[in-house]
Each structure stands twice: as structure tokens, then as C-alpha cells.
Design a protein around this motif. Structure first.
Motif, PDB file in Angstrom:
ATOM      1  N   GLU A  76       6.987   4.016  -5.088  1.00  0.00           N
ATOM      2  CA  GLU A  76       8.319   3.465  -4.872  1.00  0.00           C
ATOM      3  C   GLU A  76       8.289   1.958  -5.127  1.00  0.00           C
ATOM      4  O   GLU A  76       7.230   1.335  -5.088  1.00  0.00           O
ATOM      5  N   SER A  77       9.460   1.382  -5.377  1.00  0.00           N
ATOM      6  CA  SER A  77       9.567  -0.031  -5.710  1.00  0.00           C
ATOM      7  C   SER A  77       9.122  -0.917  -4.545  1.00  0.00           C
ATOM      8  O   SER A  77       9.673  -0.828  -3.438  1.00  0.00           O
ATOM      9  N   ILE A  78       8.140  -1.769  -4.810  1.00  0.00           N
ATOM     10  CA  ILE A  78       7.664  -2.691  -3.773  1.00  0.00           C
ATOM     11  C   ILE A  78       8.730  -3.739  -3.467  1.00  0.00           C
ATOM     12  O   ILE A  78       8.930  -4.137  -2.309  1.00  0.00           O
ATOM     13  N   GLY A  79       9.456  -4.178  -4.500  1.00  0.00           N
ATOM     14  CA  GLY A  79      10.528  -5.147  -4.283  1.00  0.00           C
ATOM     15  C   GLY A  79      11.604  -4.602  -3.364  1.00  0.00           C
ATOM     16  O   GLY A  79      12.079  -5.295  -2.459  1.00  0.00           O
ATOM     17  N   ARG A  80      12.016  -3.338  -3.580  1.00  0.00           N
ATOM     18  CA  ARG A  80      13.030  -2.726  -2.714  1.00  0.00           C
ATOM     19  C   ARG A  80      12.494  -2.562  -1.293  1.00  0.00           C
ATOM     20  O   ARG A  80      13.238  -2.728  -0.319  1.00  0.00           O
ATOM     21  N   LEU A  81      11.219  -2.234  -1.158  1.00  0.00           N
ATOM     22  CA  LEU A  81      10.629  -2.107   0.181  1.00  0.00           C
ATOM     23  C   LEU A  81      10.643  -3.455   0.897  1.00  0.00           C
ATOM     24  O   LEU A  81      10.945  -3.524   2.099  1.00  0.00           O
ATOM     25  N   PHE A  82      10.297  -4.516   0.177  1.00  0.00           N
ATOM     26  CA  PHE A  82      10.316  -5.847   0.784  1.00  0.00           C
ATOM     27  C   PHE A  82      11.715  -6.177   1.304  1.00  0.00           C
ATOM     28  O   PHE A  82      11.880  -6.633   2.439  1.00  0.00           O
ATOM     29  N   THR A 131      16.754 -12.437  -5.478  1.00  0.00           N
ATOM     30  CA  THR A 131      17.664 -12.829  -6.551  1.00  0.00           C
ATOM     31  C   THR A 131      17.267 -12.246  -7.902  1.00  0.00           C
ATOM     32  O   THR A 131      18.011 -12.377  -8.870  1.00  0.00           O
ATOM     33  N   GLY A 132      16.102 -11.628  -7.971  1.00  0.00           N
ATOM     34  CA  GLY A 132      15.655 -11.044  -9.229  1.00  0.00           C
ATOM     35  C   GLY A 132      14.992 -12.036 -10.158  1.00  0.00           C
ATOM     36  O   GLY A 132      14.647 -11.695 -11.298  1.00  0.00           O
ATOM     37  N   ILE A 133      14.773 -13.261  -9.699  1.00  0.00           N
ATOM     38  CA  ILE A 133      14.133 -14.271 -10.537  1.00  0.00           C
ATOM     39  C   ILE A 133      12.678 -13.914 -10.805  1.00  0.00           C
ATOM     40  O   ILE A 133      12.153 -14.151 -11.890  1.00  0.00           O
ATOM     41  N   ALA A 134      12.027 -13.326  -9.791  1.00  0.00           N
ATOM     42  CA  ALA A 134      10.604 -13.015  -9.917  1.00  0.00           C
ATOM     43  C   ALA A 134      10.319 -11.619  -9.386  1.00  0.00           C
ATOM     44  O   ALA A 134      11.006 -11.127  -8.488  1.00  0.00           O
ATOM     45  N   SER A 135       9.311 -10.997  -9.964  1.00  0.00           N
ATOM     46  CA  SER A 135       8.808  -9.731  -9.434  1.00  0.00           C
ATOM     47  C   SER A 135       7.939 -10.032  -8.214  1.00  0.00           C
ATOM     48  O   SER A 135       7.585 -11.198  -7.975  1.00  0.00           O
ATOM     49  N   PRO A 136       7.567  -9.024  -7.418  1.00  0.00           N
ATOM     50  CA  PRO A 136       6.678  -9.293  -6.275  1.00  0.00           C
ATOM     51  C   PRO A 136       5.384  -9.987  -6.670  1.00  0.00           C
ATOM     52  O   PRO A 136       4.901 -10.875  -5.954  1.00  0.00           O
ATOM     53  N   THR A 137       4.807  -9.616  -7.814  1.00  0.00           N
ATOM     54  CA  THR A 137       3.562 -10.253  -8.253  1.00  0.00           C
ATOM     55  C   THR A 137       3.792 -11.719  -8.590  1.00  0.00           C
ATOM     56  O   THR A 137       3.008 -12.597  -8.211  1.00  0.00           O
ATOM     57  N   GLU A 138       4.880 -12.004  -9.309  1.00  0.00           N
ATOM     58  CA  GLU A 138       5.192 -13.393  -9.648  1.00  0.00           C
ATOM     59  C   GLU A 138       5.529 -14.192  -8.400  1.00  0.00           C
ATOM     60  O   GLU A 138       5.149 -15.376  -8.284  1.00  0.00           O
ATOM     61  N   ALA A 139       6.234 -13.569  -7.440  1.00  0.00           N
ATOM     62  CA  ALA A 139       6.549 -14.254  -6.181  1.00  0.00           C
ATOM     63  C   ALA A 139       5.277 -14.564  -5.399  1.00  0.00           C
ATOM     64  O   ALA A 139       5.186 -15.601  -4.738  1.00  0.00           O
ATOM     65  N   ALA A 140       4.297 -13.655  -5.484  1.00  0.00           N
ATOM     66  CA  ALA A 140       3.022 -13.899  -4.801  1.00  0.00           C
ATOM     67  C   ALA A 140       2.325 -15.127  -5.376  1.00  0.00           C
ATOM     68  O   ALA A 140       1.737 -15.932  -4.642  1.00  0.00           O
ATOM     69  N   VAL A 194       0.838  -1.208   0.000  1.00  0.00           N
ATOM     70  CA  VAL A 194       0.000   0.000   0.000  1.00  0.00           C
ATOM     71  C   VAL A 194       0.869   1.254   0.000  1.00  0.00           C
ATOM     72  O   VAL A 194       0.632   2.199  -0.765  1.00  0.00           O
ATOM     73  N   TYR A 195       1.895   1.274   0.834  1.00  0.00           N
ATOM     74  CA  TYR A 195       2.789   2.434   0.892  1.00  0.00           C
ATOM     75  C   TYR A 195       3.508   2.621  -0.437  1.00  0.00           C
ATOM     76  O   TYR A 195       3.598   3.736  -0.969  1.00  0.00           O
ATOM     77  N   GLY A 196       4.051   1.532  -1.000  1.00  0.00           N
ATOM     78  CA  GLY A 196       4.798   1.626  -2.245  1.00  0.00           C
ATOM     79  C   GLY A 196       3.961   2.179  -3.381  1.00  0.00           C
ATOM     80  O   GLY A 196       4.426   3.009  -4.172  1.00  0.00           O
ATOM     81  N   VAL A 197       2.706   1.724  -3.474  1.00  0.00           N
ATOM     82  CA  VAL A 197       1.817   2.224  -4.513  1.00  0.00           C
ATOM     83  C   VAL A 197       1.464   3.686  -4.262  1.00  0.00           C
ATOM     84  O   VAL A 197       1.412   4.500  -5.188  1.00  0.00           O
ATOM     85  N   THR A 198       1.261   4.054  -3.000  1.00  0.00           N
ATOM     86  CA  THR A 198       0.861   5.415  -2.664  1.00  0.00           C
ATOM     87  C   THR A 198       1.942   6.428  -3.021  1.00  0.00           C
ATOM     88  O   THR A 198       1.651   7.509  -3.548  1.00  0.00           O
ATOM     89  N   VAL A 199       3.211   6.099  -2.741  1.00  0.00           N
ATOM     90  CA  VAL A 199       4.300   7.057  -2.995  1.00  0.00           C
ATOM     91  C   VAL A 199       5.096   6.703  -4.256  1.00  0.00           C
ATOM     92  O   VAL A 199       6.098   7.350  -4.546  1.00  0.00           O
TER      93      VAL A 199
END
Length: 435
Positions: free
Chosen positions: A170-176, A240-249, A163-168
């Protein structure tokens, strides 16, 4: 003078909407509608439709319902029993005994659920009866559970971070990735507190459990293996960059369904309930985001954020002073709102101030999520306090007092995070360099 009067009017309107029992998302939409219709010349209907659609159809939000669904699936498995059986042989000989299972169980489940409520409820339904049976003091058992449950907001994958990443933007992956070390640091502070209690108090020394045999430890590790595999699949694929947050989900959902099937908990009823639960939670968050987006637009047209930023900029506050003020502000706000609501409600005004102060927005995201955790155990509307009350039957005042040490440890974590920002920024920087 106009800006002060307008600010007072909008705040009063928001309080009236919230006090009437209107949903927070609809309250935000109502205040935005009042600000835009009354104090700007922009057509309201077109602006609302365009803004709400644009901010609720962002690709970054695609992972949100999937992570929520993963948590809902796992909540309906016997994973809580597996975590307790796996962690008990490894933890029980430590000073403080099985209280450590509250912390490590919540930290482990948080890394695959993203929800504070699901984390606390899943771990608590096993640890509360077990700790009662072994006569651990309620103050320690319930206080540590309430505090550890908040790790669901900080340890990735975190719904609040999405929610924060989308609001501002910023990269959700970096936040994770940024949340990993602060989450482990906070869990370490909780464990340290329990160990000190277990060593220096007579009551704590009485609860030093007998050591487990190697066979019990190996059996425990086998119980933990599915959870460890799921954590590696979700967080490891992002790191590792294999998957984006959506793909990891998506990987997480497949893993959660596999665990549920292996445990014999996957039925049509549990599958349907998990989908309905994910739909309800996602709908609530999307309404919050829609209201926040429209209020942000309306505030921008009125010029209030710019005026407030200029006013605070004129005070020449140093970044650490601004952070101190915002910490107190979010703690007070947390007495009445949950963490996600606090973020979407305030970010329209807070984001320009933070950017103007030169504060890294990834770091600030971890800070605001950590302070949002405090809201979960801050009366009178601390959601974790009510969850523990419903599970234990103790009055809310007792549980709030029991959680005070955990709240103070969170304050320590905020101080450490402010003094050493690399706690949050080191791993994302490493990931950026590798990519």
C-alpha cells in the motif's frame, strides 16, 4: 484436519525457535523453510533467494534507512532541551502543568523521527530530571512519558508504517497522511487525561505553574522554530505532492544535519555513530522483512492462509467483530513481541482476512499501528516500560501500573477509530482528490 495439524506444528516450531533465543527474522525463515521443505514440492533454495531479494530490494524501502538516520542524527543533538525550553512557557499554566511537555514533546519529536524508542529517550532525558526537581508525582511523570513515547509509531514519518506499507503493498505516502489525525487524536486524549488530573485532584492543583511572560513565550517559539521548519519540510512536502516519502526523507536528513550543525553537536564522532545506529536498526528490520516474506510464500504454498480465511469467512463475522477479535489478538501478542515484529509475523495470515472482509487497508494500517503502540507499554515485554525503567531506576511493575491509564486511552482511541473510520481516511481522500 491436515491444516489444523500443520498450523499447530508450525506454531510450535516458531515458539521453539523464539524460545531458544534465535532472532525473530531467522525464526521466521526457519519456520518457512520447515513448511516449504516438508509440505510442498517447490525447490526451497531458489524460492528463498528469489523471495528475499524481491522483498528487500523494493523501492518503497528506500526511505526506511533515511528516516532512521534522520532520527539518529536528531537523537544526538540538543533538540530535547530546545523542545523543553520552547514548550514549557506555552504548557506550564495548563491544568497538569509541565506534564504536558511529555505529551507535546513526544508528539513533536515523533513527527521528525519515526521511532518510538528515539522519541521517548530524547524527550525523557530532559523531562524526567525537570519533573523530579519540581516534585511531580512519579506515577504521572513516568506513566505519561511511557504512553506518549508510543506516538513515534503513529505520527508520520513512522518506521512501522513503512514496514506495513511494503508488506501489504500500500502507498506509504497515504499511510503517512492517514496517521496525522489519529496521532493528534491520541495526543489530545493524553492531554485531556492530564488536564482532568490537574483539575480534579488536590495533588494536580498543587502543580499549576505560574504563567509565563510574553517574552518567555516568544523565546520559546524561537526555540521551536527549527523543529517546526523540519516538520513542514518533511510532512508538508509529502502532503502537497512536492516530494515522495523517499525524497522527503532526504530533506529531513539535510534539515537534521543543519540543526545539528547550528547547535554545535555535529562532530565526526556523532556523524559516525548516527550512521552506525541507522545501519544496525535498518539491518534488523530488513531481516524481519526477509523472514516474513519467505514465510508468507511458504504459507501460501501450503494453503494455510486460504484455509484459515475460508474458516473465518464461514463464521460470518461482521467487520467490527473481526476488528474486536484482532484487537485482543494483537494485545496478547504485544505482551511478547514489539509492534514491528507483530506486524511482519502475522500479516501473511491476517491480510487475506482483512481484504476479504472489505476493510480498507490504509485504515487497517493505522489500526494495526495503534494496537502495536499498546504493545510498547504492555508487560512483560513492553519496550517503552524498560526504557523508562532504565532512565528512572523504578521497578518495572510500578512503571507498568503507571502506564495503565495511557493504555486504556489507547483502547478508547481504537474504539473511536473503528466507529469513525474517516478519522484516518479523510486526509488521504482529500490528498487523492487534490492530485
Amino acid at each position: 484436519m491436515f491444516e489444523i495439524a500443520l498450523s499447530a506444528l508450525l506454531i510450535l516450531s516458531l515458539l521453539i525457535f523464539l524460545g531458544s533465543g534465535l532472532w525473530i527474522g531467522l525464526s521466521l525463515l526457519g519456520v518457512g523453510l520447515l513448511a516449504m521443505a516438508g509440505f510442498t514440492s517447490r525447490p526451497v533454495g531458489d524460492a528463498m533467494a528469489t523471495t528475499v531479494w524481491a522483498h528487500t530490494s523494493l523501492w518503497g524501502l528506500a526511505s526506511l534507512p533515511v528516516f532512521i538516520w534522520m532520527g539518529e542524527i536528531l537523537f544526538r543533538t540538543r533538540l530535547s532541551a530546545s523542545l523543553f525550553n520552547g514548550l514549557s512557557p506555552l504548557m506550564r499554566r495548563m491544568p497538569g502543568g509541565l506534564l504536558h511537555v511529555n505529551i507535546m514533546g513526544c508528539a513533536t519529536f515523533a513527527s521528525i523521527s519515526g521511532s518510538s524508542a528515539a522519541t521517548l529517550a530524547t524527550i525523557g532525558k530532559v523531562t524526567v530530571p525537570e519533573l523530579r526537581k519540581r516534585k511531580y508525582p512519579d506515577r504521572m511523570a513516568y506513566g505519561t512519558l511511557a504512553g506518549a513515547g508510543t506516538l513515534g509509531l503513529l505520527i508520520p514519518p513512522s518506521i512501522t508504517m513503512i514496514v506495513y506499507g511494503v508488506t501489504v503493498q500500500e502507498s506509504i505516502g497515504r499511510l503517512f497522511i492517514a496517521g496525522i489525525l489519529p496521532g493528534l487524536m491520541l495526543a489530545g486524549l493524553f492531554i485531556g487525561y492530564i488536564m482532568i488530573w490537574g483539575m480534579v485532584t488536590e495533588e494536580g492543583r498543587r502543580h499549576r505553574e505560574e504563567p509565563a511572560s510574553w517574552r518567555e513565550k516568544l523565546q520559546g517559539l524561537r526555540e521551536l522554530a527549527p523543529v517546526a521548519g523540519l516538520v513542514v519540510a518533511v510532512i508538508g512536502s509529502i502532503y502537497t505532492g512536492i516530494a515522495s516519502p523517499t525524497e522527503a526523507a532526504v530533506l529531513g536528513v539535510v534539515g537534521a544535519l543543519a540543526i545539528s550543525a547550528l547547535q554545535g553537536a555535529l562532530t565526526w564522532e556523532s556523524f559516525r555513530d548516527s550512521l552506525l545506529g541507522a545501519t544496525r536498526t535498518t539491518s534488523m528490520i530488513m531481516l524481519l522483512l526477509a523472514g516474513s516474506a519467505f514465510l508468507t510464500l511458504a504459507m501460501g504454498f501450503t494453503g494455510l492462509p486460504r484455509a484459515l480465511a475460508d474458516w473465518i469467512g464461514g463464521m460470518d463475522l461482521r467487520p467490527w467483530m473481526l476488528i474486536a477479535v484482532l484487537t485482543v489478538f494483537y494485545i496478547i501478542l504485544g505482551m511478547f513481541l514489539d509492534g514491528i515484529s507483530s506486524i511482519v509475523l502475522t500479516m501473511a495470515v491476517i491480510e487475506p482476512l482483512v481484504r476479504a472482509a472489505g476493510i480498507d487497508m490504509i485504515w487497517f494500517g493505522i489500526f494495526v499501528v495503534l494496537v502495536g503502540e499498546m504493545a510498547m507499554i504492555t508487560p512483560p515485554v513492553g519496550f517503552n516500560l524498560f526504557l523508562v525503567q532504565s532512565m528512572t531506576g523504578r521497578d518495572i511493575g510500578f512503571i507498568a501500573r503507571a502506564a495503565v491509564p495511557m493504555f486504556l486511552l489507547m483502547v478508547v482511541a481504537v474504539v473511536l477509530l473503528t466507529a469513525f473510520p474517516q478519522i484516518a481516511l479523510w486526509l488521504p481522500d482529500v490528498m487523492t482528490q487534490r492530485n
